[in-house]
Every structure is written in C-alpha cells, then in structure tokens.
Design an enzyme around this catalytic site. Structure first.
Site, PDB file in Angstrom:
ATOM      1  N   ASP A 290       3.222   0.844  -3.489  1.00 39.35           N
ATOM      2  CA  ASP A 290       3.054   2.236  -3.057  1.00 39.35           C
ATOM      3  C   ASP A 290       3.354   2.418  -1.568  1.00 39.35           C
ATOM      4  OD1 ASP A 290       0.825   1.007  -2.003  1.00 39.35           O
ATOM      5  OD2 ASP A 290      -0.645   2.300  -3.006  1.00 39.35           O
TER       6      ASP A 290
ATOM      7  N   GLU B 233     -13.008  -3.196   5.176  1.00 45.08           N
ATOM      8  CA  GLU B 233     -12.594  -1.992   4.447  1.00 45.08           C
ATOM      9  C   GLU B 233     -13.386  -0.794   4.937  1.00 45.08           C
ATOM     10  OE1 GLU B 233      -9.939  -1.800   2.283  1.00 45.08           O
ATOM     11  OE2 GLU B 233      -9.729  -3.773   3.187  1.00 45.08           O
TER      12      GLU B 233
ATOM     13  N   GLY C  95      -2.590  -0.763  -9.945  1.00 48.10           N
ATOM     14  CA  GLY C  95      -3.605   0.291  -9.780  1.00 48.10           C
ATOM     15  C   GLY C  95      -3.232   1.557 -10.533  1.00 48.10           C
TER      16      GLY C  95
ATOM     17  N   SER D  75      44.660  37.557 -18.060  1.00 40.67           N
ATOM     18  CA  SER D  75      43.230  37.842 -17.913  1.00 40.67           C
ATOM     19  C   SER D  75      42.596  38.125 -19.265  1.00 40.67           C
ATOM     20  CB  SER D  75      43.038  39.076 -17.021  1.00 40.67           C
ATOM     21  OG  SER D  75      43.442  38.767 -15.710  1.00 40.67           O
TER      22      SER D  75
ATOM     23  N   ARG E  40      -5.592   9.409  -7.833  1.00 40.09           N
ATOM     24  CA  ARG E  40      -5.502  10.601  -6.996  1.00 40.09           C
ATOM     25  C   ARG E  40      -4.140  11.303  -7.058  1.00 40.09           C
ATOM     26  NH1 ARG E  40      -7.311   9.031  -1.275  1.00 40.09           N
ATOM     27  NH2 ARG E  40      -6.804   6.894  -1.883  1.00 40.09           N
TER      28      ARG E  40
HETATM   29  C1  UD1 Z   1      -5.697  -1.965   0.670  1.00 39.94           C
HETATM   30  C2  UD1 Z   1      -6.357  -2.947   1.632  1.00 39.94           C
HETATM   31  C3  UD1 Z   1      -6.605  -2.256   2.955  1.00 39.94           C
HETATM   32  C4  UD1 Z   1      -5.305  -1.743   3.518  1.00 39.94           C
HETATM   33  C5  UD1 Z   1      -4.633  -0.826   2.490  1.00 39.94           C
HETATM   34  C6  UD1 Z   1      -3.267  -0.446   2.974  1.00 39.94           C
HETATM   35  C7  UD1 Z   1      -7.697  -4.380   0.192  1.00 39.94           C
HETATM   36  C8  UD1 Z   1      -9.046  -4.697  -0.285  1.00 39.94           C
HETATM   37  N1  UD1 Z   1      -7.605  -3.392   1.057  1.00 39.94           N
HETATM   38  O1  UD1 Z   1      -6.639  -0.916   0.453  1.00 39.94           O
HETATM   39  O2  UD1 Z   1      -7.192  -3.158   3.880  1.00 39.94           O
HETATM   40  O3  UD1 Z   1      -5.522  -1.059   4.712  1.00 39.94           O
HETATM   41  O4  UD1 Z   1      -4.489  -1.509   1.227  1.00 39.94           O
HETATM   42  O5  UD1 Z   1      -2.673   0.391   2.011  1.00 39.94           O
HETATM   43  O6  UD1 Z   1      -6.745  -5.025  -0.182  1.00 39.94           O
HETATM   44  N2  UD1 Z   1      -3.904  -3.066  -6.920  1.00 39.94           N
HETATM   45  C9  UD1 Z   1      -3.713  -3.851  -8.019  1.00 39.94           C
HETATM   46  N3  UD1 Z   1      -4.775  -4.297  -8.709  1.00 39.94           N
HETATM   47  C10 UD1 Z   1      -6.048  -4.007  -8.333  1.00 39.94           C
HETATM   48  C11 UD1 Z   1      -6.241  -3.209  -7.199  1.00 39.94           C
HETATM   49  C12 UD1 Z   1      -5.160  -2.771  -6.505  1.00 39.94           C
HETATM   50  O7  UD1 Z   1      -2.571  -4.128  -8.414  1.00 39.94           O
HETATM   51  O8  UD1 Z   1      -6.980  -4.472  -9.002  1.00 39.94           O
HETATM   52  C13 UD1 Z   1      -2.728  -2.592  -6.193  1.00 39.94           C
HETATM   53  C14 UD1 Z   1      -2.628  -1.090  -6.135  1.00 39.94           C
HETATM   54  O9  UD1 Z   1      -1.891  -0.614  -7.233  1.00 39.94           O
HETATM   55  C15 UD1 Z   1      -1.923  -0.839  -4.823  1.00 39.94           C
HETATM   56  C16 UD1 Z   1      -2.370  -2.020  -3.963  1.00 39.94           C
HETATM   57  O10 UD1 Z   1      -2.850  -3.003  -4.853  1.00 39.94           O
HETATM   58  O11 UD1 Z   1      -0.534  -0.912  -4.997  1.00 39.94           O
HETATM   59  C17 UD1 Z   1      -3.430  -1.630  -2.947  1.00 39.94           C
HETATM   60  O12 UD1 Z   1      -4.581  -1.243  -3.680  1.00 39.94           O
HETATM   61  P1  UD1 Z   1      -5.469  -0.034  -3.219  1.00 39.94           P
HETATM   62  O13 UD1 Z   1      -6.570   0.125  -4.167  1.00 39.94           O
HETATM   63  O14 UD1 Z   1      -4.623   1.144  -2.957  1.00 39.94           O
HETATM   64  O15 UD1 Z   1      -6.047  -0.622  -1.883  1.00 39.94           O
HETATM   65  P2  UD1 Z   1      -6.543   0.207  -0.666  1.00 39.94           P
HETATM   66  O16 UD1 Z   1      -7.869   0.698  -0.940  1.00 39.94           O
HETATM   67  O17 UD1 Z   1      -5.505   1.178  -0.276  1.00 39.94           O
HETATM   68 CA    CA Z   2      -3.601   2.301  -1.194  1.00 47.63          CA
END
Ligand code: UD1
Ligand code: CA
Length: 448
Positions: free
Chosen positions: A102, A154, A11, A403, A15
């Site tokens: 993360d 979600e 990701g 010194s 933010r």
């Molecule tokens: C996700 C979960 C949510 C959970 C939350 C906890 C899903 C759909 N939702 O939401 O239920 O409560 O984590 O933190 O899974 N990432 C990728 N590739 C992508 C999208 C995301 O590698 O295409 C990685 C991001 O870098 C991150 C992780 O997956 O490390 C979570 O993605 P993020 O978009 O933050 O998911 P949340 O909306 O937080």
């Molecule tokens: Ca997240």
C-alpha cells in the site's frame, strides 16, 4: 549475496470501504501492488514474494506471475505476515527487503539505497525513516542519547512524549535473513493481539546489534494508502511524477494538473498535450502531435504530426498526419491511414480508411474498407447490422459518397463511383458509376 523482496498485502484495508482488495485499487491506472512489485523487482535478485490474505484469489489473479504468493490465513500482524514466508524463502537469500503493497510511490532507487546500507551494516536491520510534522499514524522512531535507533513505538502504544517525535517509520526495511527468521519467533504479542514486525528492532538493540536507518527525503514516497483520501494523494503524487518524466523527455504539457498519463504510455518528442486529456493503457503517440483538449485515448497507436481535438479513441491505429475532431469517436479496430481527415461527430469501428480519406461531418463507418482519397459525405452511414449479423462494406478508391447516403451492407462500391445525396444504396455499385435515389439506381457512367 542475494536479496529477495517480501511485500505485505494481506491486510483487509477496512478503511477503504470497498469490495475491491485495497492493494488492487489503481494508481495512475495500475493496481497499487503493481507499483510495489515494479520497484522491488528491479532491485532484487529473485521473484518477489507477496503475502496475501484478504481477497487472496483476486490479488493472485491480478498479479499473475509477477510474484510468488504466500497466504497468511489469519492476519496476526506485520511480523506474523513476514514469518509466513519462512518455509518458502529460508536459505534463498542473505538479505530480505520488506515493504508494503500500500505504498505505491516508494522508488526503486530508495529501496536500492536501503539494501546497500544493510550490506554495509554489521547489524541485522536497516530501516527507512522520514522526518515530518504530519504523524499520519506511523510508528515513532525512538533513539538513544547518542542518536542510535532504540525502538519503534506504534502510535497506539505511544506516550505523549513519544507521540511528539517527528521521525517516523516508513515501513520499509532490509534485514539479515537468517537473523530475521529467528527473531520473528521471539517477538511478543502486542496489546492489540498482533505480532509487530517493528518489535524486531528492540530485539536487535537488546542483543547489542546495530540497527541502521536511512532518511527518506521526498515525503511523497512515503504516502501509504489506508483511505480513499490517501488514494487521491497517491494518485496526485504519481501523476506528477509521470508528467514530469514526460516533460523531461520533450513532451509539452500545457496544464500538467489536468493531464492524466498512464504508466505504459509512450509519447514522442515535441508532441503537445492540451488540458483535460487522458492517455491510458498501452497508448503510443508519435512526434509533433497536438493532443486535446478534452480527449481520452486508450490503447491506441498514433503516428507523427497527428491532431486529435476533443475526441474519444479506443484500440485504434492512426498513421502519420491524421486529424480528428472535434468530437470524433474511434472504436476498436479503427485504422486511419496517412493523412486521413475525420471531422466532427464521426464514428469509426472495425474499419480501414485508406490514405487521404475524408469524412468531415457526422458519419458512422463500421465493418468497412475505404480506398484511398475517397470522400465520405456528411451524414453517411454504413448500415452494417441487420438485427442479427454484421456485414461488410467495401468502398473503392477515389469514390464520392454523397451527403446522407445509407450504405446497406453487404455492399461493394467500385473505384471512382458516386452516390447522390440522400441515396439508399442496397446493391453493389460498379466503378465509374453514378447512383441516385431510394433504392439507388445507376443513372450514368462517369468519365474521369
Ligand atoms: C505499519 C508499521 C508502522 C509504520 C507503518 C507505515 C507495524 C506494526 N507497524 O503500521 O510502524 O509506521 O506500517 O505504513 O508494522 N499486513 C499483513 N498482514 C497483517 C497485518 C498487516 O499483510 O497481519 C500488511 C498490510 O496489508 C499492509 C502492511 O502489512 O500492507 C502494513 O500493515 P498495517 O496494518 O497497515 O500497519 P500500520 O498500522 O500502518
Ligand atoms: Ca498502513
């Protein structure tokens, strides 16, 4: 029955508002992804797989050979991200541990409970949940009347009633590998245009398979970093964890809230750390030392019973019973042997100070070797740089540098020699000789 870890790190982390990929932001001096890998690799059998995308090259370089890398070209959601690892991992392990880079505070112990629970589960998924009043944008756990997990919704797709649910998806799971690869092909596209890993829960439930969950008790572990505010929370959480471990090992921290200790730092028993002290990198500190207040030590090795007051030390070695400061600065290559006393406003770089050397007041010693029991008078300077090159100064044992002496390198000063206050030494001085003036001249042979 082997387990492999997949860690999601593709990701963008929009933010964070940063040029640095989110997972490379440090927590207690180590990138977030380092923490995630550390926890995962201790509880799994094969090298973890990291899914990268945004800033892939930077992440790959920072992580090195601690992971295998799979690129997710288009960020189409967490389900899509996991799917990218299929060709690398199919057939390797019976279980897949999936988590996010993360979440730097998730403990190895928690991941290991998750794996154990899935090994005992007849169904294909065990997930980690948390019950808390602060929803933090996490997915909500929807349960049936008899308390079984039914789905993860979600926040963006949740109804008001679902939003009120206090049990949340932490985002760490253990899956039956073969089942997961097939399920990922069947997850629907969400309204946001993403394939959600969380939708596998519904697929399992619809097929009559069991989804188990284990509850995370320490909410700190579930801190997920999306903004710099979360980053500061993660930093505080990890710092307090590291500080507690040090205290339990016998280190006194007078004020843990203003003590910053890196993940790789080692400290001996009965050492006291005073407030506003930063211990970083691969620093090692012996037993019974007094460190700080107001001190920064990076990549140093410090012996037993040393006292370091209000000083800045980097890549230096101190043997036992050394004291520095207030306001000492040790730079790369400074080596202070046993019992060296280095007082206020001194700077030492690339120099070896023998046992019992004293330099009490505002001096600069660079590219020098100083023999045992030599006294460096206030204001002494090794003039080691001629504008082009650095030159060496060799001072013998038991020497008395008066010194305000300027030692214009290259120079050798013999054992037990003395320089008069204010002398500018431009030529080597023989042993047992007193030199004075500018330029310094020998005026006397000393009898000791
Ligand atoms: C996700 C979960 C949510 C959970 C939350 C906890 C899903 C759909 N939702 O939401 O239920 O409560 O984590 O933190 O899974 N990432 C990728 N590739 C992508 C999208 C995301 O590698 O295409 C990685 C991001 O870098 C991150 C992780 O997956 O490390 C979570 O993605 P993020 O978009 O933050 O998911 P949340 O909306 O937080
Ligand atoms: Ca997240």
């Amino acid at each position: 029955m082997k387990t492999t870890s997949i860690i999601l790190a593709a990701g963008q982390g929009t933010r964070m508002k940063s040029d640095l990929p989110k997972v490379l932001h440090p927590v207690c001096g180590k990138p977030m992804v380092w923490h995630a890998l550390q926890a995962a690799q201790t509880v799994t059998d094969e090298k973890p797989v990291l899914i990268i995308g945004h800033g892939a090259e930077q992440v790959r370089e920072a992580v090195g050979d601690a992971a295998r890398f799979v690129i997710q070209e288009k960020r189409l959601g967490t389900g899509h991200a996991v799917q990218q690892a299929e060709s690398t991992l199919k057939g390797e392990s019976a279980f897949l541990l999936v988590s996010s880079a993360d979440m730097p505070l998730l403990r190895a112990g928690t991941l290991s409970r998750l794996i154990a629970a899935q090994k005992a589960n007849s169904g294909p998924i065990t997930m980690l949940t948390i019950i808390t009043d602060d929803p933090r944008g996490f997915g909500r756990i929807i349960r049936t009347e008899d308390g079984r997990v039914k789905a993860i919704v979600e926040e963006a797709d949740a109804t008001e009633a679902e939003k009120a649910v206090k049990e949340l998806n932490v985002g760490a799971y253990c899956f039956d590998a073969e089942w997961l690869w097939e399920a990922l092909k069947r997850i629907p596209l969400s309204a946001k245009g993403e394939y959600y890993l969380t939708d596998t829960v519904q697929l399992a439930v619809e097929a009559g398979l069991r989804v188990e969950s284990i509850l995370l008790e320490d909410a700190v572990e579930a801190i997920g970093v999306n903004t710099r505010i979360h980053l500061s929370e993660a930093e505080a959480g990890m710092r307090s964890r590291v500080n507690r471990e040090q205290m339990l090992k016998g280190v006194t921290l007078l004020d843990p809230a203003s003590t910053y200790i890196g993940m790789d730092v080692k400290i001996g028993q009965d050492t006291v750390i005073h407030p506003n002290t930063f211990l970083r990198g691969k620093t090692e500190i012996g037993k019974g030392c007094e460190i700080g207040p107001n001190t920064i030590i990076t990549d140093c090795k410090i012996g037993d019973r040393c006292e370091i007051l209000a000083s800045v030390l980097e890549k230096a070695v101190l043997e036992d019973d050394v004291d520095t400061g207030p306001f000492a600065r040790l730079r790369k290559g400074a080596y202070l042997s046993k019992g060296v006393h280095m007082g206020n406003f001194g700077e030492v770089k690339d120099s070896h100070l023998g046992e019992g050397v004293k330099m009490g007041h505002f001096s600069y010693i660079g590219n020098a070797t100083i023999g045992a029991e030599t006294n460096i008078g206030a204001g002494t300077i090794t003039c080691n740089y001629d504008g082009e090159k650095k030159h060496h100064t060799e001072i013998g044992e038991g020497v008395f540098i008066g010194s305000d002496t300027m030692l214009v390198a290259p120079l050798e000063i013999g054992d037990r020699a003395r320089t008069g206050a204010g002398s500018v030494v431009t030529k080597s001085v023989k042993e047992d000789t007193l030199v004075v003036g500018m330029p310094a001249r020998a005026i006397k042979t000393l009898k000791h």
